[in-house]
Design a protein around this motif. Structure first.
Motif, PDB file in Angstrom:
ATOM      1  N   ILE A 199      11.655  32.442   3.137  1.00  0.00           N
ATOM      2  CA  ILE A 199      12.614  31.381   3.464  1.00  0.00           C
ATOM      3  C   ILE A 199      12.729  30.398   2.303  1.00  0.00           C
ATOM      4  CG2 ILE A 199      12.999  29.378   4.968  1.00  0.00           C
ATOM      5  CD1 ILE A 199      11.824  31.011   7.256  1.00  0.00           C
ATOM      6  N   TYR A 200      11.589  30.039   1.725  1.00  0.00           N
ATOM      7  CA  TYR A 200      11.592  29.094   0.596  1.00  0.00           C
ATOM      8  C   TYR A 200      12.357  29.664  -0.593  1.00  0.00           C
ATOM      9  CZ  TYR A 200       9.846  26.417  -3.376  1.00  0.00           C
ATOM     10  OH  TYR A 200       9.767  25.671  -4.525  1.00  0.00           O
ATOM     11  N   MET A 201      12.100  30.926  -0.931  1.00  0.00           N
ATOM     12  CA  MET A 201      12.775  31.526  -2.072  1.00  0.00           C
ATOM     13  C   MET A 201      14.260  31.750  -1.783  1.00  0.00           C
ATOM     14  SD  MET A 201       9.985  34.206  -3.607  1.00  0.00           S
ATOM     15  CE  MET A 201      10.998  34.382  -5.084  1.00  0.00           C
ATOM     16  N   GLY A 202      14.573  32.043  -0.516  1.00  0.00           N
ATOM     17  CA  GLY A 202      15.968  32.191  -0.143  1.00  0.00           C
ATOM     18  C   GLY A 202      16.742  30.898  -0.314  1.00  0.00           C
ATOM     19  N   LYS A 203      16.110  29.780   0.007  1.00  0.00           N
ATOM     20  CA  LYS A 203      16.755  28.480  -0.183  1.00  0.00           C
ATOM     21  C   LYS A 203      17.004  28.209  -1.667  1.00  0.00           C
ATOM     22  CE  LYS A 203      15.169  26.081   3.982  1.00  0.00           C
ATOM     23  NZ  LYS A 203      14.404  24.921   4.506  1.00  0.00           N
ATOM     24  N   ILE A 204      16.036  28.581  -2.500  1.00  0.00           N
ATOM     25  CA  ILE A 204      16.212  28.393  -3.942  1.00  0.00           C
ATOM     26  C   ILE A 204      17.370  29.247  -4.466  1.00  0.00           C
ATOM     27  CG2 ILE A 204      15.140  28.770  -6.197  1.00  0.00           C
ATOM     28  CD1 ILE A 204      12.477  28.031  -4.979  1.00  0.00           C
ATOM     29  N   LEU A 205      17.433  30.495  -4.034  1.00  0.00           N
ATOM     30  CA  LEU A 205      18.515  31.385  -4.469  1.00  0.00           C
ATOM     31  C   LEU A 205      19.864  30.870  -3.988  1.00  0.00           C
ATOM     32  CD1 LEU A 205      16.856  34.866  -3.814  1.00  0.00           C
ATOM     33  CD2 LEU A 205      17.254  33.771  -6.020  1.00  0.00           C
ATOM     34  N   ARG A 206      19.912  30.333  -2.781  1.00  0.00           N
ATOM     35  CA  ARG A 206      21.168  29.794  -2.263  1.00  0.00           C
ATOM     36  C   ARG A 206      21.600  28.569  -3.052  1.00  0.00           C
ATOM     37  NH1 ARG A 206      21.192  27.634   3.801  1.00  0.00           N
ATOM     38  NH2 ARG A 206      19.902  26.083   2.759  1.00  0.00           N
ATOM     39  N   LEU A 207      20.637  27.729  -3.423  1.00  0.00           N
ATOM     40  CA  LEU A 207      20.946  26.545  -4.221  1.00  0.00           C
ATOM     41  C   LEU A 207      21.470  26.941  -5.595  1.00  0.00           C
ATOM     42  CD1 LEU A 207      20.933  23.491  -4.619  1.00  0.00           C
ATOM     43  CD2 LEU A 207      18.532  23.655  -5.322  1.00  0.00           C
ATOM     44  N   LYS A 208      20.852  27.941  -6.221  1.00  0.00           N
ATOM     45  CA  LYS A 208      21.313  28.405  -7.522  1.00  0.00           C
ATOM     46  C   LYS A 208      22.736  28.950  -7.434  1.00  0.00           C
ATOM     47  CE  LYS A 208      16.843  29.572  -9.602  1.00  0.00           C
ATOM     48  NZ  LYS A 208      16.004  30.653 -10.146  1.00  0.00           N
TER      49      LYS A 208
ATOM     50  N   ILE B 201       8.173  42.404   3.958  1.00  0.00           N
ATOM     51  CA  ILE B 201       9.427  42.630   4.686  1.00  0.00           C
ATOM     52  C   ILE B 201       9.854  41.360   5.407  1.00  0.00           C
ATOM     53  CG2 ILE B 201      10.481  43.929   6.562  1.00  0.00           C
ATOM     54  CD1 ILE B 201       8.673  46.283   5.751  1.00  0.00           C
ATOM     55  N   PHE B 202       8.895  40.633   5.988  1.00  0.00           N
ATOM     56  CA  PHE B 202       9.225  39.358   6.614  1.00  0.00           C
ATOM     57  C   PHE B 202       9.797  38.395   5.578  1.00  0.00           C
ATOM     58  CE2 PHE B 202       7.249  40.757  10.408  1.00  0.00           C
ATOM     59  CZ  PHE B 202       7.542  39.831  11.404  1.00  0.00           C
ATOM     60  N   GLY B 203       9.263  38.420   4.374  1.00  0.00           N
ATOM     61  CA  GLY B 203       9.808  37.582   3.311  1.00  0.00           C
ATOM     62  C   GLY B 203      11.217  37.970   2.944  1.00  0.00           C
ATOM     63  N   VAL B 204      11.478  39.276   2.875  1.00  0.00           N
ATOM     64  CA  VAL B 204      12.820  39.767   2.581  1.00  0.00           C
ATOM     65  C   VAL B 204      13.802  39.303   3.658  1.00  0.00           C
ATOM     66  CG1 VAL B 204      14.233  41.858   2.466  1.00  0.00           C
ATOM     67  CG2 VAL B 204      12.078  41.751   1.220  1.00  0.00           C
ATOM     68  N   MET B 205      13.388  39.422   4.911  1.00  0.00           N
ATOM     69  CA  MET B 205      14.247  38.983   6.014  1.00  0.00           C
ATOM     70  C   MET B 205      14.500  37.480   5.956  1.00  0.00           C
ATOM     71  SD  MET B 205      12.651  41.266   9.118  1.00  0.00           S
ATOM     72  CE  MET B 205      13.671  40.458  10.340  1.00  0.00           C
ATOM     73  N   GLY B 206      13.443  36.703   5.653  1.00  0.00           N
ATOM     74  CA  GLY B 206      13.603  35.256   5.563  1.00  0.00           C
ATOM     75  C   GLY B 206      14.551  34.850   4.455  1.00  0.00           C
ATOM     76  N   ALA B 207      14.415  35.482   3.289  1.00  0.00           N
ATOM     77  CA  ALA B 207      15.304  35.166   2.166  1.00  0.00           C
ATOM     78  C   ALA B 207      16.742  35.541   2.488  1.00  0.00           C
ATOM     79  CB  ALA B 207      14.834  35.899   0.911  1.00  0.00           C
ATOM     80  N   LEU B 208      16.932  36.695   3.111  1.00  0.00           N
ATOM     81  CA  LEU B 208      18.286  37.132   3.466  1.00  0.00           C
ATOM     82  C   LEU B 208      18.915  36.194   4.491  1.00  0.00           C
ATOM     83  CD1 LEU B 208      20.444  39.292   3.060  1.00  0.00           C
ATOM     84  CD2 LEU B 208      19.386  40.611   4.909  1.00  0.00           C
ATOM     85  N   ALA B 209      18.101  35.671   5.409  1.00  0.00           N
ATOM     86  CA  ALA B 209      18.615  34.743   6.411  1.00  0.00           C
ATOM     87  C   ALA B 209      19.106  33.449   5.779  1.00  0.00           C
ATOM     88  CB  ALA B 209      17.533  34.440   7.445  1.00  0.00           C
ATOM     89  N   MET B 210      18.491  33.057   4.665  1.00  0.00           N
ATOM     90  CA  MET B 210      18.932  31.848   3.972  1.00  0.00           C
ATOM     91  C   MET B 210      20.177  32.103   3.129  1.00  0.00           C
ATOM     92  SD  MET B 210      16.876  29.453   4.903  1.00  0.00           S
ATOM     93  CE  MET B 210      16.882  30.292   6.506  1.00  0.00           C
ATOM     94  N   ILE B 211      20.264  33.287   2.549  1.00  0.00           N
ATOM     95  CA  ILE B 211      21.399  33.606   1.684  1.00  0.00           C
ATOM     96  C   ILE B 211      22.648  33.951   2.494  1.00  0.00           C
ATOM     97  CG2 ILE B 211      22.242  35.241  -0.045  1.00  0.00           C
ATOM     98  CD1 ILE B 211      19.408  35.494  -1.065  1.00  0.00           C
ATOM     99  N   ALA B 212      22.455  34.716   3.552  1.00  0.00           N
ATOM    100  CA  ALA B 212      23.580  35.169   4.379  1.00  0.00           C
ATOM    101  C   ALA B 212      23.289  34.873   5.844  1.00  0.00           C
ATOM    102  CB  ALA B 212      23.829  36.652   4.156  1.00  0.00           C
ATOM    103  N   PRO B 213      23.349  33.617   6.257  1.00  0.00           N
ATOM    104  CA  PRO B 213      22.966  33.244   7.631  1.00  0.00           C
ATOM    105  C   PRO B 213      23.921  33.740   8.704  1.00  0.00           C
ATOM    106  CG  PRO B 213      23.916  31.374   6.480  1.00  0.00           C
ATOM    107  CD  PRO B 213      23.756  32.454   5.452  1.00  0.00           C
TER     108      PRO B 213
END
Length: 269
Positions: free
Chosen positions: A254-263, A191-203
């Motif tokens: 957070i790392y995966m969220g950054k990758i998704l945002r870059l893509k 869940i922390f990973g989900v939150m981190g990825a979402l924070a990178m995609i939709a800050p």
């Protein structure tokens, strides 16, 4: 709105095949993608050569992966986040029936992990008690659904499982250094990973976290969570919380969220 005759996906503007009259989504609109019976008649000669060429190649190679893909997509129609919550719910009910035996086989027990390595994954779906389950699923219901909506089901599953597994591996390292007989369980790291990825995609998203009564930015929220876990990390045995797992899951997210945002940016370009 209509449903695709192949995968069941709802479409506002569905495609209607002029050969068989069926209704399909964008992925299954081509005749060869929905096994169109109409292509066997003479009208098929009006189909572009490129379409017929793909079908002939598939037949010559005798490749048939559609049934598997179709089954997976039908399951995914219900939402992968909802399915994850459903699995955790089933595990909780089984635990209420059979008690500690469930934790013995599913929870992550560092001293037994080499004997039962599947615990690295199954521990994600096991929870200590009802309130542990309720809080985790309540948070996952909102953040997980939002991440899946924005990033897609496949990316959601990658973030969830990789964050959860990373959190469990981090706990293993910490437990072997402290006490390998204390089990860890729960979806908190995922869940922390989900939150981190979402924070990178939709800050720009604002959230409300207890006990702060006003909405705050999601990035500030995960920063507060991270600081909380860092401060309490040396006292993990006393608190009974695997703070190291939370931090590891958050970093992966957070790392995966950054990758998704870059893509996404590359797609826009």
């Amino acid at each position: 709105m209509a449903k695709c005759d192949v995968c069941g996906k709802e479409e506002y503007l569905p495609y209607k095949c002029k050969y068989c009259g069926g209704t399909f989504c964008a992925e299954h609109r081509l005749p060869e993608n929905h096994n169109c019976p109409g292509i066997k008649n003479r009208d098929y000669w009006n189909v572009p050569v490129k379409v017929k060429k793909r079908e002939n190649i598939a037949k010559s190679l005798e490749i048939s992966v559609k049934p598997v893909r179709r089954t997976v997509r039908r399951v995914g129609v219900y939402g992968w986040n909802n399915i994850v919550i459903g699995i955790c719910t089933v595990v909780l009910f089984i635990k209420l029936l059979f008690g500690g035996i469930v934790d013995y086989y599913l929870a992550l027990i560092p001293a037994l992990v080499f004997k039962m390595p599947w615990q690295i994954i199954t521990a994600i779906f096991d929870h200590a008690n009802f309130w542990h389950f309720f809080v985790n699923m309540f948070v996952l219901l909102f953040f997980g659904s939002e991440l899946e909506r924005r990033a897609g089901g496949g990316n959601y599953l990658k973030v969830f499982f990789l964050s959860g597994i990373a959190g469990n591996l981090a706990y293993l390292a910490y437990a072997f250094w402290t006490n390998p007989f204390i089990p860890a369980l729960g979806a908190s790291a995922a869940i922390f990973g989900v939150m981190g990825a979402l924070a990178m995609i939709a800050p720009y998203i604002n959230v409300v976290i207890f006990p702060i009564p006003i909405p705050i930015n999601i990035r500030l929220a995960i920063l507060l969570f991270a600081l909380y876990d860092i401060v309490l990390l040396p006292f993990s045995i006393k608190t009974g919380v695997a703070h190291i797992s939370h931090l590891a899951g958050l970093l992966i997210g957070i790392y995966m969220g950054k990758i998704l945002r870059l893509k996404r940016r590359l797609e826009w370009l």
